[in-house]
Enzyme design. Sequence first.
Site, PDB file in Angstrom:
ATOM      1  N   PHE B 117       0.826  -1.272   0.076  1.00  0.00           N
ATOM      2  CA  PHE B 117      -0.024   0.059  -0.066  1.00  0.00           C
ATOM      3  C   PHE B 117       0.984   1.300   0.003  1.00  0.00           C
ATOM      4  CE2 PHE B 117      -4.468   0.549   1.410  1.00  0.00           C
ATOM      5  CZ  PHE B 117      -5.002  -0.365   0.506  1.00  0.00           C
ATOM      6  N   GLN B 230      -7.990  14.523   4.067  1.00  0.00           N
ATOM      7  CA  GLN B 230      -7.449  13.719   2.939  1.00  0.00           C
ATOM      8  C   GLN B 230      -8.162  13.542   1.480  1.00  0.00           C
ATOM      9  OE1 GLN B 230      -6.670   9.216   3.389  1.00  0.00           O
ATOM     10  NE2 GLN B 230      -4.710  10.111   3.393  1.00  0.00           N
ATOM     11  N   HIS B 232      -8.526  11.424  -1.565  1.00  0.00           N
ATOM     12  CA  HIS B 232      -7.952  10.226  -2.251  1.00  0.00           C
ATOM     13  C   HIS B 232      -7.734  10.314  -3.752  1.00  0.00           C
ATOM     14  CE1 HIS B 232      -7.663   5.746  -3.348  1.00  0.00           C
ATOM     15  NE2 HIS B 232      -7.772   5.663  -1.959  1.00  0.00           N
ATOM     16  N   LEU B 242     -15.000   5.210  -4.397  1.00  0.00           N
ATOM     17  CA  LEU B 242     -13.751   4.774  -4.390  1.00  0.00           C
ATOM     18  C   LEU B 242     -13.275   3.345  -5.096  1.00  0.00           C
ATOM     19  CD1 LEU B 242     -11.165   5.559  -2.381  1.00  0.00           C
ATOM     20  CD2 LEU B 242     -11.873   3.308  -1.206  1.00  0.00           C
ATOM     21  N   GLU B 245      -6.926   1.852  -3.284  1.00  0.00           N
ATOM     22  CA  GLU B 245      -5.343   1.723  -3.382  1.00  0.00           C
ATOM     23  C   GLU B 245      -4.692   0.574  -3.834  1.00  0.00           C
ATOM     24  OE1 GLU B 245      -3.557   4.858  -0.788  1.00  0.00           O
ATOM     25  OE2 GLU B 245      -2.037   3.521  -0.149  1.00  0.00           O
ATOM     26  N   ARG B 276      -0.933   9.098  -0.248  1.00  0.00           N
ATOM     27  CA  ARG B 276      -2.161   9.897  -0.989  1.00  0.00           C
ATOM     28  C   ARG B 276      -2.005  11.139  -1.210  1.00  0.00           C
ATOM     29  NH1 ARG B 276      -6.525   6.267   2.253  1.00  0.00           N
ATOM     30  NH2 ARG B 276      -6.180   4.252   1.059  1.00  0.00           N
ATOM     31  N   HIS B 341     -11.734  12.007   1.088  1.00  0.00           N
ATOM     32  CA  HIS B 341     -11.702  10.619   1.537  1.00  0.00           C
ATOM     33  C   HIS B 341     -11.875  10.340   3.013  1.00  0.00           C
ATOM     34  CE1 HIS B 341     -11.315   6.458   1.228  1.00  0.00           C
ATOM     35  NE2 HIS B 341     -10.001   6.560   1.938  1.00  0.00           N
ATOM     36  N   ARG B 376      -2.811  10.384   6.607  1.00  0.00           N
ATOM     37  CA  ARG B 376      -2.803   9.160   6.837  1.00  0.00           C
ATOM     38  C   ARG B 376      -2.458   8.223   5.841  1.00  0.00           C
ATOM     39  NH1 ARG B 376      -7.057   4.861   5.824  1.00  0.00           N
ATOM     40  NH2 ARG B 376      -8.435   6.565   4.704  1.00  0.00           N
TER      41      ARG B 376
HETATM   42  C1  LIG Z   1     -14.930   4.092   0.328  1.00  0.00           C
HETATM   43  C2  LIG Z   1     -13.963   3.885   1.480  1.00  0.00           C
HETATM   44  C3  LIG Z   1     -13.065   3.030   1.487  1.00  0.00           C
HETATM   45  C4  LIG Z   1     -11.937   2.714   2.480  1.00  0.00           C
HETATM   46  N1  LIG Z   1     -11.130   1.769   2.716  1.00  0.00           N
HETATM   47  C5  LIG Z   1     -10.311   1.644   3.728  1.00  0.00           C
HETATM   48  C6  LIG Z   1      -9.234   0.805   3.747  1.00  0.00           C
HETATM   49  O1  LIG Z   1      -9.269  -0.135   2.873  1.00  0.00           O
HETATM   50  N2  LIG Z   1      -8.553   0.852   4.826  1.00  0.00           N
HETATM   51  C7  LIG Z   1      -8.614   1.619   5.844  1.00  0.00           C
HETATM   52  O2  LIG Z   1      -7.797   1.515   6.803  1.00  0.00           O
HETATM   53  N3  LIG Z   1      -9.600   2.543   5.691  1.00  0.00           N
HETATM   54  C8  LIG Z   1     -10.435   2.614   4.727  1.00  0.00           C
HETATM   55  N4  LIG Z   1     -11.150   3.583   4.640  1.00  0.00           N
HETATM   56  C9  LIG Z   1     -11.400   4.552   6.062  1.00  0.00           C
HETATM   57  C10 LIG Z   1     -12.363   3.599   6.740  1.00  0.00           C
HETATM   58  O3  LIG Z   1     -13.219   3.007   6.295  1.00  0.00           O
HETATM   59  C11 LIG Z   1     -12.964   4.537   7.850  1.00  0.00           C
HETATM   60  O4  LIG Z   1     -12.374   5.676   8.369  1.00  0.00           O
HETATM   61  C12 LIG Z   1     -13.710   3.941   8.828  1.00  0.00           C
HETATM   62  O5  LIG Z   1     -14.226   2.999   8.410  1.00  0.00           O
HETATM   63  C13 LIG Z   1     -14.368   4.906   9.868  1.00  0.00           C
HETATM   64  O6  LIG Z   1     -15.101   4.165  10.820  1.00  0.00           O
HETATM   65  P1  LIG Z   1     -15.896   4.580  12.052  1.00  0.00           P
HETATM   66  O7  LIG Z   1     -16.359   3.645  12.723  1.00  0.00           O
HETATM   67  O8  LIG Z   1     -15.200   5.725  12.619  1.00  0.00           O
HETATM   68  O9  LIG Z   1     -17.202   5.424  11.221  1.00  0.00           O
HETATM   69  P2  LIG Z   1     -18.391   4.880  10.313  1.00  0.00           P
HETATM   70  O10 LIG Z   1     -18.142   3.574   9.668  1.00  0.00           O
HETATM   71  O11 LIG Z   1     -18.647   6.103   9.346  1.00  0.00           O
HETATM   72  O12 LIG Z   1     -19.577   4.787  11.338  1.00  0.00           O
HETATM   73  C14 LIG Z   1     -20.138   5.947  11.812  1.00  0.00           C
HETATM   74  C15 LIG Z   1     -21.571   5.668  12.592  1.00  0.00           C
HETATM   75  O13 LIG Z   1     -21.916   6.698  13.517  1.00  0.00           O
HETATM   76  C16 LIG Z   1     -23.396   6.701  13.306  1.00  0.00           C
HETATM   77  N5  LIG Z   1     -23.439   8.338  13.210  1.00  0.00           N
HETATM   78  C17 LIG Z   1     -23.007   9.197  12.804  1.00  0.00           C
HETATM   79  N6  LIG Z   1     -23.237  10.410  13.345  1.00  0.00           N
HETATM   80  C18 LIG Z   1     -24.499  10.198  14.225  1.00  0.00           C
HETATM   81  C19 LIG Z   1     -25.292  10.777  14.823  1.00  0.00           C
HETATM   82  N7  LIG Z   1     -25.210  12.299  15.077  1.00  0.00           N
HETATM   83  N8  LIG Z   1     -26.173   9.985  15.599  1.00  0.00           N
HETATM   84  C20 LIG Z   1     -26.195   8.698  15.886  1.00  0.00           C
HETATM   85  N9  LIG Z   1     -25.313   7.941  15.064  1.00  0.00           N
HETATM   86  C21 LIG Z   1     -24.503   8.837  14.332  1.00  0.00           C
HETATM   87  C22 LIG Z   1     -23.412   6.266  11.784  1.00  0.00           C
HETATM   88  O14 LIG Z   1     -24.680   5.714  11.826  1.00  0.00           O
HETATM   89  C23 LIG Z   1     -22.576   5.232  11.866  1.00  0.00           C
HETATM   90  O15 LIG Z   1     -23.048   4.097  12.358  1.00  0.00           O
HETATM   91  C24 LIG Z   1     -12.070   3.903   3.736  1.00  0.00           C
HETATM   92  C25 LIG Z   1     -13.077   5.029   3.527  1.00  0.00           C
HETATM   93  C26 LIG Z   1     -13.692   4.966   2.620  1.00  0.00           C
HETATM   94  C27 LIG Z   1     -14.871   6.073   2.275  1.00  0.00           C
END
Ligand SMILES: Cc1cc2nc3c(=O)[nH]c(=O)nc-3n(C[C@H](O)[C@H](O)[C@H](O)COP(=O)(O)OP(=O)(O)OC[C@H]3O[C@@H](n4cnc5c(N)ncnc54)[C@H](O)[C@@H]3O)c2cc1C
Lengths: 241, 565
Positions: B117, B230, B232, B242, B245, B276, B341, B376
Site C-alpha cells: 500500500f 485527505q 484520495h 472509491l 489503493e 495519498r 476521502h 493518513r
Molecule cells: C470508500 C472507502 C474505503 C475505505 N477503505 C479503507 C481501507 O481499505 N482501509 C482503511 O484502513 N481505511 C479505509 N477507509 C477509511 C475507513 O473505512 C473509515 O475511516 C472507517 O471505516 C471509519 O469508521 P468509523 O467507525 O469511525 O465510522 P463509520 O463507519 O462511518 O460509522 C459512523 C457511525 O456513526 C453513526 N452516526 C454518525 N453520526 C451520528 C449521529 N449524530 N447520531 C447517531 N449516530 C451517528 C452512523 O450511523 C454510523 O453507524 C475507507 C473509507 C472509504 C470512504
Amino acid sequence: MEYLFKIFRYDPLEDEHPYFQDFFFETKEKKSLLEALMEIRNEQDSTLAFRYSCREAICGSCAMVFNGNFDLACRIELQALESSTIVIEPLPNLEIQKDLVVDMEPFWEALSQIKPYLYPDKKIQEEGHRIEEKEMEKIFQYINCIMCGCCYSVCPVVSRDERYLGAAALAKLYRFVKDPRDKRPFSHLLGVNTEGGVWGCDTIFKCNEVCPKEVRPADGIEALRRKLVVEKIKRIFGFRR
Amino acid sequence: MISQDILVVGGGLAGLAAALSCDPRLNVAVVSKVHPLRSHSVAAQGGINAALGNNPEGRDDNWEKHAFDTIKGSDYLADQDIAEVMCQKAVSTIYELEYLGVPFSRFPGGFIAQRPFGGAGFPRTCYAADRTGLVILHTLFEQSIKKQVKFYNEWLVTKLVVKDGKCLGVVVYDLATGQIMPVKARAVIFATGGYGRVYSRTTNAYINHGSGIGIAYKAGVPLKDMEFVQFHPTSLLGKNILITEGARGEGGYLVNNKGKRFMDDYAPSAMELAPRDIVARAIQTEVDKENGFDKQYIHLDLRHIGEEKIKKRLPGIREICINFAGIDPVDTPIPVQPAQHYSMGGIDVNEKCASLVEGFFAAGECACLGVHGANRLGGNSLLDTAVFGKISGDEASVYVKGSEGTESSEKILLEEALEVKARIEEWEKRSSGKRVHRLLDRLKVVMSERVGIFRKKKDLTEALAKISELKEDYERVYLSGKCLRYSQELVNLIEFDSMLDLAEVITLGALNREETRGSHYRLDFKERNDKVWLKHTLATWKEGKPQISYAGVNISKYKPEARKY
Ligand SMILES: Cc1cc2nc3c(=O)[nH]c(=O)nc-3n(C[C@H](O)[C@H](O)[C@H](O)COP(=O)(O)OP(=O)(O)OC[C@H]3O[C@@H](n4cnc5c(N)ncnc54)[C@H](O)[C@@H]3O)c2cc1C
Ligand code: SF4
Ligand code: SF4
Ligand code: FES
C-alpha cells in the site's frame, strides 16, 4: 428525458390505505434511481421516506421494488430502464413503517436465530487459524451478502409461514458451517432441520434470481439439506466420529 | 428516561469495537442513525495494516517500521507515542479479528495475505479481496449478536449534554417515532465517523455528515487538526466511488492523456504507491496542465494485471466499474479523479480516547488522537478503528466503575431535550424560508472549490465569508414536510448546523497554517515550516466562534526530516 414515478405512499398513523402518488421527474444527466428519489424528495415532497447510505451497492439499505423488480435503488440507472414510467414499491413481506421504509426486524431476528458467528478452534487464539485460500474460497460466494433483504421479501414461503427463517439467514448459517475454521457441533444444525428452517424452502429459487450480489443463497439451503441427510445416514450406520 | 452506563454513538467499526470491549457487567447500548451494517465502514475496500511479515517481500517488517512509515507519512505531525501504540497493537488486533471469523485472503501455507500500500516500506496491508470493510463490519456485528449488545437504530444524536465539565448523556431524534428524547449515560463514546459530504466530490456515503464531531464541538470539546483533509487520488469519475489503493498495490498504473506513467515526475521511486497526498496532487496537477482527459480525470490502468488476478483480488472494483461506469477494467482503463476521502482531524482526545469533558470519549474517524498527523496512510484507518475503538470501550468502563452519577442530571437532560424540541418546532412553524438541501449544495461547492487539494489565502478568506453567509441563511431555514417521522429533511436540518461549524473550523485552520504539510498544501507557502508549525491546531467553540490555539507534537524517536518517496 421525462419520467413518471408512481411511488407507493403509506403512513400507517395517518392514512387508512396505501396509495400511489405520481411524480414527474426530468433529467438530462445519467442518474441512479436513488438519486432521482432524493431529488423528488428534495424538490417535490420532503415527507417521502426511504432508506439509503453508501450509494455504491454495498451497505444494503436501499432495496426496493421497481416495476416489479427487486433491486438496490442506488445501482439502477434510470437510462437503462425500458420504460419511462417507474412504479416503486417497498419490499413486501415486511411491515411498512412509512412509504418505502419497512420494518426489517423479523429479518434481523431470523439472522440472530442461526447463531451467525464463528465457533473457532479454542487452541489457536494467539496466531489465528492457518487455512489455505482454496479452503476459504468455498465461502466467498456467501460472504458477498450485504443483508439487503431482497431474498427475504421475494420468498413465497416467508409470506405464508412466519416461522420460516428465509434465505439470507440460512445462507449465512451455511457460510459458517462451510467455513473450514468453524467447529460448531452438528447438533446446532438440528435447529434448522425443520419446516421453519431448511425444509420449509420450496426450491423455486426466486431468492437466487433477485439477489443483487449474486450470492445464490438457496445454494446454501440445499447444501445444508444435503449435509443434514448425509449426517443422518452416517448416524444410522454408526459412522459418526 | 432511558439510562445507560455507557452509550456508544455509532455502529461502524469503531462503535462496534467499543461496544464489544466494554465491561459486560455494565449496561451498554449502541445508538446509530442507521442500522450498524449500513455504516460507512462497510465500504472499506483495500485492507488493514499490521506488520505480520507474511509477504515474502515483508519478512523484515516489524511494528517499529510500521510506526516509522506512519510518522513519516503523517509529515511528522503524528504524535509518535500514540502512533507506536497503534502499530504495536496491530499484529494482535489482526489475529483477534481473524479468530472472531474475519475471512482474510491467504498466502500459500495458510498465512494471512498482505499487499503493498502507499507510503509503506513493506507489503503489510491485510485484506479480504477488496471487501475488507464489509467482512470486518459483518464479523463485529455478528459478535454483537453473540454478546447480545443492545442497539437503538435509526436514532440521531442531536446534542451532547455536558454540565460542569462532566458528560450527562445525549438528546436523540428517534426517526421511527419522530420523537426527541433525552438519554442518560454515565459515559458516552462517540464513534460517529467522518464528514465527507461537506465536499461535493467525496468517496464517503451519503450519510457522512460528520454531525458527531460538530456536536462535540458545540458541547465545548476542542477539535484538533481539522485542516488536514485527505483527498484520495482515485475515485471513479462521476459518483466518486472509491477505487481502492489496493488496485495500485496489485500493480495498477496511473496514466495521463499522453500515455505516460506520470508518477515518474513526482515520486520516482515509490511511483503509484507514494502516499495519498502526493499522488492526489500529482493527478490534479496533470489535469490542470491539460494532461488529463476532458479536463477532469486520468486513467487507472489495470489491464496488464490480467483477468485472473483482477477477478480474484479486485472483484468488488470490477463490479463497481461495471455497475457504475459501464466498463470492465479487464479491458478498459478506469477514469479516476481525486475526491475527499478521510478526516485526519477530529474530536481532540488523548491516548485513552478521553476528552477534556469527563466521561466523554471518542474513537474512529471522528476522533483525533494524533496518529495520522497531516496525512493518513491507506490501511491505517481500519486499524485505528479496531485498536482505539477497543481502547475507548475499556477506558470508558474503567471510568464508569470509578465515578459517580450526577444527581440533577435527569432534570438537565429534560431541559436540553426541550430546547432541541423548541428549535424543531420553530422550523416546523415557518411556512417559508431557506431549504436546507440548497444550503448544503452551496456549502459543498465552497469547500470543494476553495478548501480543496490546493489552497491559498484569497480562496480561504473568501470561503470563510461564504460560510458566514450560509450561517446567516441557516437562521432562516424551515421544515417543508410537516411529518417528523422518518424525516430526512429534519436529519439534514439538524446535521447542517454541524456541517457549517466543521467547514468553518477546517477553513480557519487552513488559513492560519501558513505552510505546506501532508494533505494541507498552500500555494502561497509551499514549504513545510517545522520551526513555526510543527504543532497541532485546536479549535474551541467560545461565544459562538471558533477560538484557535495550538498544542505540541510528541516527537520521541524520529526527528522530522524531508519527506521523499
Ligand atoms: C470508500 C472507502 C474505503 C475505505 N477503505 C479503507 C481501507 O481499505 N482501509 C482503511 O484502513 N481505511 C479505509 N477507509 C477509511 C475507513 O473505512 C473509515 O475511516 C472507517 O471505516 C471509519 O469508521 P468509523 O467507525 O469511525 O465510522 P463509520 O463507519 O462511518 O460509522 C459512523 C457511525 O456513526 C453513526 N452516526 C454518525 N453520526 C451520528 C449521529 N449524530 N447520531 C447517531 N449516530 C451517528 C452512523 O450511523 C454510523 O453507524 C475507507 C473509507 C472509504 C470512504
Ligand atoms: S428458494 Fe426457498 S428461500 Fe429461496 S425464495 Fe424460494 S422458498 Fe424462499
Ligand atoms: S443473499 Fe442476496 S438478496 Fe439476500 S440479503 Fe444477501 S445480498 Fe440481499
Ligand atoms: S445505498 Fe447502500 S446499497 Fe444502495
